[in-house]
Design an enzyme around this catalytic site. Structure first.
Site, PDB file in Angstrom:
ATOM      1  CD1 TRP A  31      -2.120   2.169   1.727  1.00 55.44           C
ATOM      2  CD2 TRP A  31      -3.255   0.761   0.423  1.00 55.44           C
ATOM      3  NE1 TRP A  31      -3.305   2.764   1.425  1.00 55.44           N
ATOM      4  CE2 TRP A  31      -4.035   1.913   0.613  1.00 55.44           C
ATOM      5  CE3 TRP A  31      -3.755  -0.268  -0.376  1.00 55.44           C
ATOM      6  CZ2 TRP A  31      -5.287   2.082   0.052  1.00 55.44           C
ATOM      7  CZ3 TRP A  31      -5.011  -0.108  -0.933  1.00 55.44           C
ATOM      8  CH2 TRP A  31      -5.766   1.058  -0.721  1.00 55.44           C
ATOM      9  CB  ILE A  91      -1.036   8.950   3.788  1.00 53.05           C
ATOM     10  CG1 ILE A  91       0.385   8.640   3.287  1.00 53.05           C
ATOM     11  CG2 ILE A  91      -1.371  10.427   3.595  1.00 53.05           C
ATOM     12  CD1 ILE A  91       0.570   8.802   1.785  1.00 53.05           C
ATOM     13  CB  THR A  95     -12.187   7.403   7.964  1.00 50.63           C
ATOM     14  OG1 THR A  95     -11.083   6.597   7.535  1.00 50.63           O
ATOM     15  CG2 THR A  95     -13.057   7.791   6.774  1.00 50.63           C
ATOM     16  CG  HIS A  97      -8.406   2.775   7.808  1.00 46.67           C
ATOM     17  ND1 HIS A  97      -8.800   1.487   8.091  1.00 46.67           N
ATOM     18  CD2 HIS A  97      -7.339   2.671   6.975  1.00 46.67           C
ATOM     19  CE1 HIS A  97      -8.008   0.636   7.456  1.00 46.67           C
ATOM     20  NE2 HIS A  97      -7.116   1.327   6.772  1.00 46.67           N
ATOM     21  CG  PHE A 122       7.825   1.338  14.011  1.00 49.88           C
ATOM     22  CD1 PHE A 122       6.626   0.670  14.138  1.00 49.88           C
ATOM     23  CD2 PHE A 122       7.808   2.669  13.631  1.00 49.88           C
ATOM     24  CE1 PHE A 122       5.421   1.318  13.891  1.00 49.88           C
ATOM     25  CE2 PHE A 122       6.611   3.328  13.381  1.00 49.88           C
ATOM     26  CZ  PHE A 122       5.414   2.654  13.511  1.00 49.88           C
TER      27      PHE A 122
END
Length: 166
Positions: A31, A91, A95, A97, A122
């Site tokens: 993604w 990003i 919402t 999410h 990380f």
């Protein structure tokens, strides 16, 4: 330290141990692929620059940043890597999410670090917009992938050094 105060690619190479003989897993999110592939390139090239052999770097792709934890877990359990670098980019949108994904991947990577004896790094960008992500994926603020690779090398070296004192 805020990234806007430090370039992610700036480090003192004399403070980085050799990665010779070390094996790394890199799990990268598909993604926001333009960003994550730049992070991957930074991490991969930095590992090689510091002595890791290309055949000792295993890259695994997962659909999104939330799945990084699962991918990292399988790299740890099913390969002989010394450390795993998790690379992703979330990003902020309109919402909540963003909050759930960021919280989930952060907690997941933290749990892997506690559960397993191998460092899980990380390397996830959590930005307000695409430009902030680009700035941190090889842009004006350096590359978070470089930083993840240096962290992985240093952590593997630390683990190996401490094992000698057992």
């Amino acid at each position: 330290m805020a990234t806007n105060l430090k370039n992610l690619s700036d480090y003192d190479p004399t403070l980085v141990p050799s990665a010779k003989g070390m094996k790394f897993g890199i799990v990268v999110s598909e993604w926001n692929q333009e960003i994550t592939e730049a992070l991957l390139s930074g991490a991969y090239n930095t590992l090689v620059k510091h002595g890791a052999k290309e055949e000792n770097i295993l890259v695994a792709r997962v659909p999104g940043s939330f799945e990084l934890t699962h991918g990292a877990r399988h790299l740890i359990k099913n390969t002989d890597v010394d450390a795993v670098i998790c690379l992703g980019c979330v990003i902020k949108g309109d919402t909540p999410h963003f909050d759930y994904v960021c919280q989930g991947v952060t907690q997941g990577i933290s749990q892997l670090n506690v559960k397993y004896k191998k460092p899980v790094i990380f390397g996830v960008l959590t930005t307000n917009d695409e430009q902030q992500a680009k700035d941190r994926a090889g842009g004006k603020l350096g590359n978070k992938g470089d930083e993840g690779a240096i962290t992985a090398i240093k952590m593997v070296s630390l683990v190996k050094t401490l094992k000698k004192h057992k």
